[in-house]
Design a protein around this motif. Sequence first.
Motif, PDB file in Angstrom:
ATOM      1  N   LEU A 257       0.923  -1.281   0.183  1.00 60.72           N
ATOM      2  CA  LEU A 257      -0.071   0.036   0.003  1.00 60.72           C
ATOM      3  C   LEU A 257       0.819   1.387  -0.152  1.00 60.72           C
ATOM      4  O   LEU A 257       0.628   2.330  -0.712  1.00 60.72           O
ATOM      5  CB  LEU A 257      -0.899  -0.016   1.245  1.00 60.72           C
ATOM      6  N   HIS A 258       1.843   1.429   0.891  1.00 62.46           N
ATOM      7  CA  HIS A 258       2.597   2.323   0.955  1.00 62.46           C
ATOM      8  C   HIS A 258       3.734   2.728  -0.460  1.00 62.46           C
ATOM      9  O   HIS A 258       3.754   3.913  -0.657  1.00 62.46           O
ATOM     10  CB  HIS A 258       3.755   2.206   2.071  1.00 62.46           C
ATOM     11  N   GLN A 259       4.176   1.689  -0.825  1.00 65.09           N
ATOM     12  CA  GLN A 259       4.864   1.633  -2.033  1.00 65.09           C
ATOM     13  C   GLN A 259       4.121   1.929  -3.386  1.00 65.09           C
ATOM     14  O   GLN A 259       4.480   3.021  -4.003  1.00 65.09           O
ATOM     15  CB  GLN A 259       5.216   0.222  -2.410  1.00 65.09           C
ATOM     16  N   ALA A 260       2.797   1.586  -3.126  1.00 69.12           N
ATOM     17  CA  ALA A 260       2.115   2.218  -4.454  1.00 69.12           C
ATOM     18  C   ALA A 260       1.806   3.597  -4.304  1.00 69.12           C
ATOM     19  O   ALA A 260       1.441   4.493  -5.322  1.00 69.12           O
ATOM     20  CB  ALA A 260       0.591   1.376  -4.338  1.00 69.12           C
ATOM     21  N   ALA A 261       1.610   4.290  -2.939  1.00 63.40           N
ATOM     22  CA  ALA A 261       1.401   5.541  -2.573  1.00 63.40           C
ATOM     23  C   ALA A 261       2.490   6.310  -3.247  1.00 63.40           C
ATOM     24  O   ALA A 261       2.501   7.313  -3.729  1.00 63.40           O
ATOM     25  CB  ALA A 261       1.045   5.889  -1.200  1.00 63.40           C
ATOM     26  N   VAL A 262       3.758   5.668  -3.174  1.00 61.05           N
ATOM     27  CA  VAL A 262       4.926   6.317  -3.612  1.00 61.05           C
ATOM     28  C   VAL A 262       5.224   6.537  -5.030  1.00 61.05           C
ATOM     29  O   VAL A 262       5.396   7.657  -5.515  1.00 61.05           O
ATOM     30  CB  VAL A 262       6.173   5.763  -3.027  1.00 61.05           C
ATOM     31  N   THR A 263       4.561   5.498  -5.815  1.00 66.58           N
ATOM     32  CA  THR A 263       4.708   5.420  -7.075  1.00 66.58           C
ATOM     33  C   THR A 263       3.520   5.871  -7.763  1.00 66.58           C
ATOM     34  O   THR A 263       3.240   5.723  -9.177  1.00 66.58           O
ATOM     35  CB  THR A 263       5.197   4.161  -7.664  1.00 66.58           C
ATOM     36  N   ALA A 264       2.378   6.609  -7.063  1.00 69.12           N
ATOM     37  CA  ALA A 264       1.006   6.896  -7.574  1.00 69.12           C
ATOM     38  C   ALA A 264       0.349   5.951  -8.388  1.00 69.12           C
ATOM     39  O   ALA A 264      -0.190   6.244  -9.528  1.00 69.12           O
ATOM     40  CB  ALA A 264       1.539   8.219  -8.517  1.00 69.12           C
ATOM     41  N   GLN A 265       0.377   4.706  -7.931  1.00 68.04           N
ATOM     42  CA  GLN A 265      -0.343   3.619  -8.571  1.00 68.04           C
ATOM     43  C   GLN A 265      -1.949   3.787  -7.904  1.00 68.04           C
ATOM     44  O   GLN A 265      -2.059   2.752  -7.086  1.00 68.04           O
ATOM     45  CB  GLN A 265       0.184   2.194  -8.349  1.00 68.04           C
ATOM     46  N   ASP A 266      -2.670   4.468  -8.519  1.00 68.50           N
ATOM     47  CA  ASP A 266      -4.044   4.735  -7.759  1.00 68.50           C
ATOM     48  C   ASP A 266      -4.851   3.449  -7.873  1.00 68.50           C
ATOM     49  O   ASP A 266      -5.544   3.091  -7.048  1.00 68.50           O
ATOM     50  CB  ASP A 266      -4.624   5.915  -8.370  1.00 68.50           C
ATOM     51  N   GLU A 267      -4.878   2.853  -8.869  1.00 71.41           N
ATOM     52  CA  GLU A 267      -5.526   1.675  -9.144  1.00 71.41           C
ATOM     53  C   GLU A 267      -5.135   0.326  -8.322  1.00 71.41           C
ATOM     54  O   GLU A 267      -6.010  -0.276  -7.872  1.00 71.41           O
ATOM     55  CB  GLU A 267      -5.785   1.154 -10.577  1.00 71.41           C
ATOM     56  N   ALA A 268      -3.815   0.624  -8.120  1.00 73.28           N
ATOM     57  CA  ALA A 268      -3.348  -0.714  -7.185  1.00 73.28           C
ATOM     58  C   ALA A 268      -3.558  -0.518  -5.915  1.00 73.28           C
ATOM     59  O   ALA A 268      -4.021  -1.376  -4.940  1.00 73.28           O
ATOM     60  CB  ALA A 268      -1.883  -0.561  -7.502  1.00 73.28           C
ATOM     61  N   ILE A 269      -3.868   0.915  -5.552  1.00 73.44           N
ATOM     62  CA  ILE A 269      -4.401   1.180  -4.156  1.00 73.44           C
ATOM     63  C   ILE A 269      -5.677   0.702  -3.955  1.00 73.44           C
ATOM     64  O   ILE A 269      -5.932   0.198  -2.793  1.00 73.44           O
ATOM     65  CB  ILE A 269      -3.910   2.721  -3.943  1.00 73.44           C
ATOM     66  N   HIS A 293       0.665  10.196   4.139  1.00 78.35           N
ATOM     67  CA  HIS A 293       1.890  10.847   4.202  1.00 78.35           C
ATOM     68  C   HIS A 293       2.794  10.663   3.072  1.00 78.35           C
ATOM     69  O   HIS A 293       3.573  11.654   2.434  1.00 78.35           O
ATOM     70  CB  HIS A 293       2.612  10.352   5.536  1.00 78.35           C
ATOM     71  N   TYR A 294       2.892   9.404   2.714  1.00 77.07           N
ATOM     72  CA  TYR A 294       3.805   9.222   1.439  1.00 77.07           C
ATOM     73  C   TYR A 294       3.491   9.961   0.182  1.00 77.07           C
ATOM     74  O   TYR A 294       4.233  10.352  -0.685  1.00 77.07           O
ATOM     75  CB  TYR A 294       3.987   7.565   1.043  1.00 77.07           C
ATOM     76  N   ALA A 295       2.064   9.868  -0.264  1.00 77.99           N
ATOM     77  CA  ALA A 295       1.553  10.450  -1.258  1.00 77.99           C
ATOM     78  C   ALA A 295       1.835  11.874  -1.398  1.00 77.99           C
ATOM     79  O   ALA A 295       2.385  12.449  -2.254  1.00 77.99           O
ATOM     80  CB  ALA A 295       0.132  10.089  -1.305  1.00 77.99           C
ATOM     81  N   ALA A 296       1.612  12.433  -0.069  1.00 79.47           N
ATOM     82  CA  ALA A 296       1.822  13.902   0.163  1.00 79.47           C
ATOM     83  C   ALA A 296       3.283  14.509  -0.124  1.00 79.47           C
ATOM     84  O   ALA A 296       3.614  15.372  -0.778  1.00 79.47           O
ATOM     85  CB  ALA A 296       1.255  14.436   1.531  1.00 79.47           C
ATOM     86  N   LYS A 297       4.145  13.396   0.469  1.00 83.02           N
ATOM     87  CA  LYS A 297       5.690  13.795   0.404  1.00 83.02           C
ATOM     88  C   LYS A 297       6.101  13.777  -0.970  1.00 83.02           C
ATOM     89  O   LYS A 297       7.104  14.557  -1.504  1.00 83.02           O
ATOM     90  CB  LYS A 297       6.395  12.647   1.108  1.00 83.02           C
ATOM     91  N   GLU A 298       5.439  12.883  -1.971  1.00 83.11           N
ATOM     92  CA  GLU A 298       5.996  12.645  -3.449  1.00 83.11           C
ATOM     93  C   GLU A 298       5.366  13.634  -4.319  1.00 83.11           C
ATOM     94  O   GLU A 298       5.710  14.026  -5.339  1.00 83.11           O
ATOM     95  CB  GLU A 298       5.630  11.317  -3.739  1.00 83.11           C
ATOM     96  N   GLY A 299       4.173  14.249  -3.636  1.00 82.53           N
ATOM     97  CA  GLY A 299       3.561  15.476  -4.445  1.00 82.53           C
ATOM     98  C   GLY A 299       2.437  14.650  -5.451  1.00 82.53           C
ATOM     99  O   GLY A 299       2.314  15.017  -6.453  1.00 82.53           O
TER     100      GLY A 299
END
Length: 376
Positions: A257-269, A293-299
């Motif tokens: 879940l966190h890794q997908a947030a870092v790479t913006a894989q929204d459908e995977a989330i 937090h991760y998604a916000a950090k990555e923009g």
Amino acid sequence: MSHSSSMAEAENQKQLLRLIQEGRLDLFKEELQRDEEMSKEVRRKHYGKSGDTLLHYAARHGHLNVLTHLVEALEMDIEMFNNDYKRPLHEAASMGHRDCVLYLLDKGATIDCLKKADWTPLMMACTRKNVEVIKDLIEHGANPLLKNKDGWNCFHIASREGDPQIIEYLLTVSPSSWNTESKIKRTPLHTAAMHGCFDVVKALLERCPYEPDSRDKCGVTPFMDAIQNGHIDIAQLLLEKHKACYTASDAVGAQPLHQAAVTAQDEAIRFLVSDLGANVNERATSVQLTALHYAAKEGHTSTIQMLLSLGADLHAKDGKSRSALHMACAGQHAACAWLLLQAGLQDSLDDTGTFARQLAKKPDVLQLFRGINIST
């Protein structure tokens, strides 16, 4: 030598290379007949930054008639290498020119010659979906178990390219070639999952007894590789056939879940939370970060929207009392900060007594907080 004559010679050399690349053997022969000195020189000459010889050019462009002339009439050495230690056989194999490969092998080319980073011609051939060239090399004695500098054998390389026919062939001629890992402990299954090679993943799961959830040096599993690269079909396959764990953590404690947030894989989330029931507010690492937090950090604004729509806690604080707004402001992500403020997240102090707005440096982020008084 005068400036004009050296310019003319350089132009002649360029013209020769052009003729070789275009396979215009008759014109090439004419040029050499006109200049006997050049005829001697080209046999040993290395061109350009790469240091390629005429043989390299001929093999790379697949001109067998030119290659034959260079070897038989000009008596050029087929083992000449360029600045990367690439030989003509590497070139022909990597470009899939079967007739050139067979000719060079027939002339006694070293089958497992190594270029820079220890790549053999067979490894180069495995970067292409050309099973015939791979067969030719193996039938002439190429060793499929050799590894390059990164610890990849030819099976591992083929797994990245995604042709199940090549995978099946390599398993037939070298049944143990699947049992390999790179220097950072990645298996062909990791690599195929990462690159979205569904048919190869399917073949690997059917034919190779990989350990479920095997981890690389960073603790990443094939399932994580699939998720963080958005390959949901492969993630499903690993769940069904390999009993992969969708809540496994990597070496720093992050879940898919966190890794997908870092790479913006929204459908995977969405898949992880809606279909599999992953906790959208799950904490990761010793700092207790959420996916938000991760998604916000990555923009990633779209990822923030996805997480909020799935019930993510807008007000979640990490182990240092930082909200997602702190992360967005620290990263100077104005759109993310605006989105979080619009959703109702209020600025607050972290453990060091710092407001998120105090981390803003860029004008567009600072602008968001104009007219908002700092108050505890």
